[in-house]
Design a protein around this motif. Structure first.
Motif, PDB file in Angstrom:
ATOM      1  N   ASN A 612      -6.032   7.842   8.856  1.00 34.07           N
ATOM      2  CA  ASN A 612      -4.603   7.685   8.603  1.00 34.07           C
ATOM      3  C   ASN A 612      -3.798   8.648   9.460  1.00 34.07           C
ATOM      4  OD1 ASN A 612      -4.408   5.870   5.950  1.00 34.07           O
ATOM      5  ND2 ASN A 612      -6.147   7.240   5.727  1.00 34.07           N
ATOM      6  N   SER A 613      -2.516   8.320   9.684  1.00 32.47           N
ATOM      7  CA  SER A 613      -1.626   9.215  10.407  1.00 32.47           C
ATOM      8  C   SER A 613      -1.283  10.410   9.539  1.00 32.47           C
ATOM      9  CB  SER A 613      -0.357   8.476  10.823  1.00 32.47           C
ATOM     10  OG  SER A 613       0.295   7.931   9.691  1.00 32.47           O
ATOM     11  N   GLY A 614      -0.919  11.533  10.163  1.00 36.12           N
ATOM     12  CA  GLY A 614      -0.734  12.777   9.446  1.00 36.12           C
ATOM     13  C   GLY A 614       0.430  12.786   8.479  1.00 36.12           C
ATOM     14  N   ASN A 615       1.404  11.897   8.646  1.00 37.41           N
ATOM     15  CA  ASN A 615       2.572  11.910   7.774  1.00 37.41           C
ATOM     16  C   ASN A 615       2.386  11.086   6.501  1.00 37.41           C
ATOM     17  OD1 ASN A 615       2.489   9.470   8.964  1.00 37.41           O
ATOM     18  ND2 ASN A 615       4.596   9.468   9.739  1.00 37.41           N
ATOM     19  N   ARG A 616       1.226  10.515   6.277  1.00 34.14           N
ATOM     20  CA  ARG A 616       0.982   9.725   5.076  1.00 34.14           C
ATOM     21  C   ARG A 616       0.281  10.593   4.022  1.00 34.14           C
ATOM     22  NH1 ARG A 616       1.689   4.294   5.415  1.00 34.14           N
ATOM     23  NH2 ARG A 616       0.501   4.086   3.481  1.00 34.14           N
ATOM     24  N   GLN A 617       0.695  10.433   2.762  1.00 35.28           N
ATOM     25  CA  GLN A 617       0.083  11.162   1.657  1.00 35.28           C
ATOM     26  C   GLN A 617      -0.920  10.320   0.891  1.00 35.28           C
ATOM     27  OE1 GLN A 617       0.567  14.423   1.323  1.00 35.28           O
ATOM     28  NE2 GLN A 617       1.907  14.240   3.145  1.00 35.28           N
ATOM     29  N   ALA A 618      -1.009   9.030   1.229  1.00 37.51           N
ATOM     30  CA  ALA A 618      -1.973   8.127   0.598  1.00 37.51           C
ATOM     31  C   ALA A 618      -2.584   7.253   1.681  1.00 37.51           C
ATOM     32  CB  ALA A 618      -1.313   7.267  -0.482  1.00 37.51           C
ATOM     33  N   CYS A 619      -3.826   6.812   1.454  1.00 42.45           N
ATOM     34  CA  CYS A 619      -4.519   5.989   2.438  1.00 42.45           C
ATOM     35  C   CYS A 619      -3.813   4.654   2.604  1.00 42.45           C
ATOM     36  CB  CYS A 619      -5.978   5.774   2.010  1.00 42.45           C
ATOM     37  SG  CYS A 619      -6.905   4.736   3.160  1.00 42.45           S
ATOM     38  N   GLU A 620      -3.590   4.261   3.853  1.00 41.83           N
ATOM     39  CA  GLU A 620      -2.912   2.990   4.125  1.00 41.83           C
ATOM     40  C   GLU A 620      -3.766   1.800   3.726  1.00 41.83           C
ATOM     41  OE1 GLU A 620      -0.825   0.684   7.938  1.00 41.83           O
ATOM     42  OE2 GLU A 620      -1.844   2.617   8.192  1.00 41.83           O
ATOM     43  N   LEU A 621      -5.103   1.961   3.716  1.00 46.77           N
ATOM     44  CA  LEU A 621      -5.994   0.842   3.454  1.00 46.77           C
ATOM     45  C   LEU A 621      -6.315   0.681   1.969  1.00 46.77           C
ATOM     46  CD1 LEU A 621      -7.445  -1.325   5.106  1.00 46.77           C
ATOM     47  CD2 LEU A 621      -9.452   0.139   5.130  1.00 46.77           C
ATOM     48  N   CYS A 622      -6.734   1.795   1.324  1.00 42.40           N
ATOM     49  CA  CYS A 622      -7.150   1.691  -0.078  1.00 42.40           C
ATOM     50  C   CYS A 622      -6.218   2.440  -1.032  1.00 42.40           C
ATOM     51  CB  CYS A 622      -8.575   2.196  -0.235  1.00 42.40           C
ATOM     52  SG  CYS A 622      -8.749   3.990   0.065  1.00 42.40           S
TER      53      CYS A 622
END
Length: 627
Positions: A612-622
């Motif tokens: 995931n990209s560093g600015n995400r706090q949750a997984c984009e996939l799951c």
């Protein structure tokens, strides 16, 4: 001398046969042409040559016989200021934008011209091939040639470039002759191309019919109705080979699929050159691949609008490059441990689906081939389609194709659509209240060898395809950065797995190069696109000197640009991203602390391992929480 002859008058609306008497005066001949074509007498000029020479002027004392005009002669009609508006048709409205003649470098998106009355600038490779004789010279055969060295016989006389026996004897055999060979074949023989006429197929009703009937669907006549179309396998192709400069071009493109499992598409930028393995052949040389904005999954790709498209084409033109084709992946893993993929495109399934053929035809219509031999001043396209898929050994390889000129016309006029359940079949629309569609047929042999004409509903797309050989250069060429850097500059539109183009990435990339290698550092197509479209400080209008340095491989010009105010300003921007940068007066002196200011650019999910990209706090996939 016979009582009457038939002459042909070619205009932007086609070719008209006019029956006249050799004793007819020139003034009466011009009036008869005006009556036959139903246009004003003062609205056109007629010439004996396509390049507007040997004009037929109104004279009462001169006759067709005195000008030695014979049966079958061709005249060329061009509208003048009084009659140009009367001869326009609806499908001839858009202007023709010819390609740049300065090194085959432009993004030459072209469309049909309103009236083909002017010469266009053909591609440089076409100009060079037009000057060659194209003949295949053979050495004197010691066994069969019994003449002296200054003589020729049937065993050593030069062959024409379209000699079928020669093409079949090559290894591998040449399946399709080149376009320039096709032109030589048309111009060969006793008539020397006197009856040659390259016309683009039109499947639309001609507007402003002179008979004055109501428009479709209330009326139609044989004068404005498009003729039925019989699809033939095209015997020539506009590009005879696709050569990738080096394997890194493909490897960098495949990196996206290897990391995400999603398919990917892009535009191939390069140039055209003479292909010596095919008589009068042309090859497309691919230098790099630009990846436009897109929405991809494991089984589909959707292209999104690209606001930077014109800027990309402009920068590429200044580098001596142009769009030569598009490329996409169709890869389904078979064994992840062995790294093999499934072989899905073959004779039992399809090589290109109908939807992909329509997409290829749309791109080819956007990048038409300028040609002064055609009445519309364009004919066909050099734009190629490349697929990265699995071969018979379940290994990744590339396949290249083009679609025929007939396919381009069917797509341009909105006649061809894909089928829902059979990717190998297209379908010709049926006529509606809004659109008249001519009948389209194709020939097929039955089990007894008889040729049957079938209606193209449905249509096997194999009748529209031309395969183009492809491969890599024997000696790798690196138009752009060939250095095996540990951290290459990120490729555009890959932020979903952490490959982000920003000042931090630029700083990290530039640290790999010493001051003396500034030109080498700038030799990265994706970096140049980033600099030209950088939102905070776009350098598009200030990069000409740098682009000239890259095109000419001139280190002094590159160093001169690096000392300018624009690169210095960009260095200050990079310094603002780092806590303690140290810049010297040199072009590339970025401190090691420059990258310490930002957090990790990516993080791996503990549940599914997705990056995931560093600015995400949750997984984009799951959607699992960030560790």
């Amino acid at each position: 001398m016979s009582n009457s002859i038939i002459v042909r008058v070619q205009s932007s609306e086609g070719t008209k046969r006019v029956k006249v008497s050799p004793s007819l005066s020139l003034s009466k001949f011009l009036q008869k042409v005006a009556d036959e074509l139903q246009i004003p007498r003062d609205g056109f000029n007629i010439y004996r040559c396509r390049n507007r020479t040997q004009e037929i002027t109104s004279a009462s004392r001169q006759t067709l016989h005195t000008l030695h005009i014979r049966n079958g002669d061709m005249f060329y009609l061009f509208p003048n200021a009084h009659g140009s508006s009367a001869m326009e048709t609806e499908d001839e409205v858009s202007a023709f934008a010819s390609s740049s003649s300065t090194g085959a470098a432009a993004s030459n998106v072209v469309t049909p011209s309103s009236v083909a009355t002017i010469k266009v600038d053909e591609d440089d490779v076409d100009v060079l091939l037009a000057k060659q004789d194209g003949k295949i010279y053979r050495q004197r055969d010691l066994q069969f040639c019994h003449h002296n060295e200054n003589s020729k016989c049937v065993h050593c006389v030069p062959l024409e470039p379209y000699d079928e026996k020669y093409m079949m004897m090559q290894d591998p055999p040449i399946k399709h002759m080149s376009f320039h060979t096709y032109l030589r074949k048309l111009k060969g023989g006793a008539d020397k191309g006197k009856f040659v006429n390259l016309e683009n197929l039109s499947c639309k009703i001609k507007t402003n019919c002179p008979t004055g009937h109501a428009s479709w669907p209330d009326g139609i006549c044989t004068n404005c109705q498009p003729s039925p179309v019989t699809l033939d396998r095209q015997v020539y192709r506009h590009v005879d080979n696709v050569m990738f400069e080096n394997s890194k071009v493909i490897d960098n493109f495949l990196e996206y699929w290897r990391k995400t499992g999603f398919q990917r598409t892009g535009y191939m930028f390069g140039r055209y050159d003479i292909h010596k393995d095919v008589p009068l052949g042309i090859k497309a040389i691919v230098s790099t691949i630009y990846e436009p904005p897109q929405r991809a999954t494991a089984h589909s790709i959707e292209l999104l609008p690209d606001a930077k498209d014109k800027t990309i084409d402009s920068i590429a033109m200044k580098l001596g490059l142009r769009k030569v084709g598009w490329i996409f992946t169709d890869l389904i893993p078979e064994d992840l441990n062995k790294g093999t993929v499934k072989h899905t495109r073959n004779m039992d399934a399809h090589f290109l689906s109908a939807e992909e053929c329509i997409m290829a035809a749309s791109f080819q219509n956007q990048h038409c081939n300028p040609c002064n031999e055609a009445t519309d001043r364009y004919f066909g396209s050099k734009f190629v389609t490349c697929i990265i898929t699995g071969d018979v050994n379940n290994q990744i390889h590339q396949e290249c194709y083009q679609v025929s000129n007939q396919c381009m016309a069917l797509v341009r006029d909105g006649c061809l659509i894909p089928t829902k359940d059979a990717p190998e079949l297209g379908y010709i629309r049926e006529s509606t209240q809004d659109q008249y569609v001519p009948d389209v047929f194709y020939n097929e042999k039955d089990s007894y060898g008889n040729v049957l004409k079938k209606l193209a509903r449905p249509l096997p797309v194999e009748f529209l395809l031309l395969d183009v050989p492809s491969g890599f250069s024997k000696d790798p060429i690196y138009a752009f950065n060939g250095r095996n850097a540990a951290n290459h500059f990120p490729i555009e539109n890959r932020s979903e797995f952490g490959e982000i183009q920003d000042l931090t990435a630029l700083s990290k990339y530039m640290k790999q190069f010493p001051k003396s290698e500034f030109l080498q550092a700038m030799s990265d197509f994706h970096l140049l696109m980033y600099l030209a479209t950088f939102e905070m400080f776009p350098l598009k209008e200030h990069m000409d000197l740098l682009l000239d340095a890259l095109k000419l491989h001139d280190m002094k010009l590159a160093e001169e640009w690096s000392k300018g105010e624009h690169w210095s300003t960009l260095q200050h921007f990079m310094a603002a991203q780092a806590p303690s940068p140290t810049f010297s007066s040199g072009p590339i002196d970025i401190s090691d602390e420059a990258s310490s200011s930002s957090a990790a650019a990516t993080w791996a999910c503990n549940a599914c391992t997705f990056i995931n990209s560093g600015n995400r706090q949750a997984c984009e996939l799951c959607e699992s929480s960030r560790p």
